[in-house]
Structures are given as C-alpha cells and as structure tokens.
Design a protein around this motif. Structure first.
Motif, mmCIF file in Angstrom:
data_model
loop_
_atom_site.group_PDB
_atom_site.id
_atom_site.type_symbol
_atom_site.label_atom_id
_atom_site.label_comp_id
_atom_site.label_asym_id
_atom_site.label_seq_id
_atom_site.Cartn_x
_atom_site.Cartn_y
_atom_site.Cartn_z
ATOM 1 N N ASN A 3 0.855 -1.182 -0.107
ATOM 2 C CA ASN A 3 0.167 0.222 0.128
ATOM 3 C C ASN A 3 0.825 1.186 0.054
ATOM 4 O O ASN A 3 1.944 1.267 0.261
ATOM 5 N N SER A 5 1.290 3.540 2.220
ATOM 6 C CA SER A 5 2.206 3.928 3.452
ATOM 7 C C SER A 5 3.229 2.953 3.403
ATOM 8 O O SER A 5 4.523 3.464 3.753
ATOM 9 N N ASP A 6 3.300 2.009 2.835
ATOM 10 C CA ASP A 6 4.449 0.904 3.037
ATOM 11 C C ASP A 6 5.504 1.381 1.854
ATOM 12 O O ASP A 6 6.637 1.479 2.157
ATOM 13 N N ALA A 9 7.273 4.599 3.547
ATOM 14 C CA ALA A 9 8.018 4.296 4.628
ATOM 15 C C ALA A 9 9.461 3.761 4.276
ATOM 16 O O ALA A 9 10.582 3.983 4.320
ATOM 17 N N LEU A 77 6.462 7.933 9.423
ATOM 18 C CA LEU A 77 6.455 6.447 8.946
ATOM 19 C C LEU A 77 7.548 5.860 8.911
ATOM 20 O O LEU A 77 7.621 4.789 8.670
ATOM 21 N N ASP A 103 2.292 5.726 11.497
ATOM 22 C CA ASP A 103 1.423 6.420 10.228
ATOM 23 C C ASP A 103 0.634 7.608 10.783
ATOM 24 O O ASP A 103 -0.353 7.220 11.660
ATOM 25 N N LEU A 124 -0.377 13.097 1.034
ATOM 26 C CA LEU A 124 -1.161 11.870 1.359
ATOM 27 C C LEU A 124 -2.063 11.768 0.059
ATOM 28 O O LEU A 124 -2.315 12.921 -0.401
#
Ligand code: SAM
Length: 124
Positions: A3, A5-6, A9, A77, A103, A124
């Motif tokens: 996703n 966020s992954d 990060a 993150l 997050d 975002l």
C-alpha cells in the motif's frame, strides 16, 4: 501489492530526507499569525507541540531545545528516520521530546492534546 504507506516508509528508509529547521512552522510565528487573526494562542514557552511527518526531527528538536518547559511529539512513518532522530535526542540530552514511528493516518489523540500542530511537506 504494497500500500502507499508501505511505499512511503520504504522510500524514506532507503533515502532519508534532509531534515532541517523550517522557520515558517516555528510556534512563535504561528502564535503571531493566530494573534493577528484575533485568536489567543497558548504561550509558546510551555506549549504542547505535535509535528506530523517530522522525518528525523531536524525541525522539531531545535524547537524542543529552545523551550525546555514545552513538550514535543514528532510522528513519522520511516523507522530509519525516527531512529536517527532518537539518537540525536539521546546525544543532545533532550528530555521533553519524543519521536514516534507511526502512520499519521492512524494517529489518534484526545481533543485538546496539543497547542500547536506542525505539518510541512507531507503529501497524502
Ligand atoms: C518531504 S518529507 C518532509 C519532512 C519535514 N516535514 C520537512 O518539511 O522538512 C515527508 C515526510 O513525511 C513522512 N510521511 C509521509 N507520509 C506519512 C504518513 N502517512 N505518516 C507519517 N509520516 C509520513 C515521510 O516519512 C517523510 O519523512
């Protein structure tokens, strides 16, 4: 498939952001702007400050150092950047600041927990 966020990060873990002070976000400046807009901002010397997307704390840590009676929390993150910042906190002996690996989409806090919330350069 990872996703978003992954992906964020991992990318900042691989290539950390050059984290440095960003004067537009200093609580002193925010307090002046709030006052000019008729608000009564909390005194900055003892303010509770949250920074979302703080990287390794290049912006937040100098403010925490400037205001030892304030309390500061940074959230990011990227675990690598947070670890880098935690090392800086340790080296500088700062007692009033915490950096948290999280997050910001999952960050929750009771209403009225912070006097100033900083967020710069986070898309975002
Ligand atoms: C371009 S850097 C900006 C860093 C700093 N705020 C500044 O302006 O110097 C973006 C930062 O936001 C963080 N970030 C992006 N999405 C995030 C999320 N969902 N939760 C927490 N941190 C996030 C990244 O890890 C990165 O450290």
């Amino acid at each position: 498939m990872p996703n978003i966020s992954d992906f964020v990060a991992t990318s900042y873990d691989r290539v950390p952001y050059k984290s440095q002070p960003f004067r537009q976000s200093h609580p002193d400046r925010l307090a002046v702007i709030a006052t000019l807009h008729g608000m009564s901002p909390s005194p900055i010397e003892r303010a509770r400050v949250l920074e979302l997307g703080c990287a390794s704390g290049g912006n937040l840590l100098p403010i925490a150092d400037q205001f030892p009676e304030g309390t500061f929390l940074g959230v990011d993150l990227s675990s690598r950047q947070i670890q880098d910042g935690q090392r800086l906190i340790e080296q500088a002996g700062l007692k009033n600041v915490e950096l948290r690996h999280q997050d910001i989409l999952a960050f929750d806090a009771p209403a009225d927990s912070f006097d100033y919330i900083l967020c710069h350069g986070v898309f975002l």
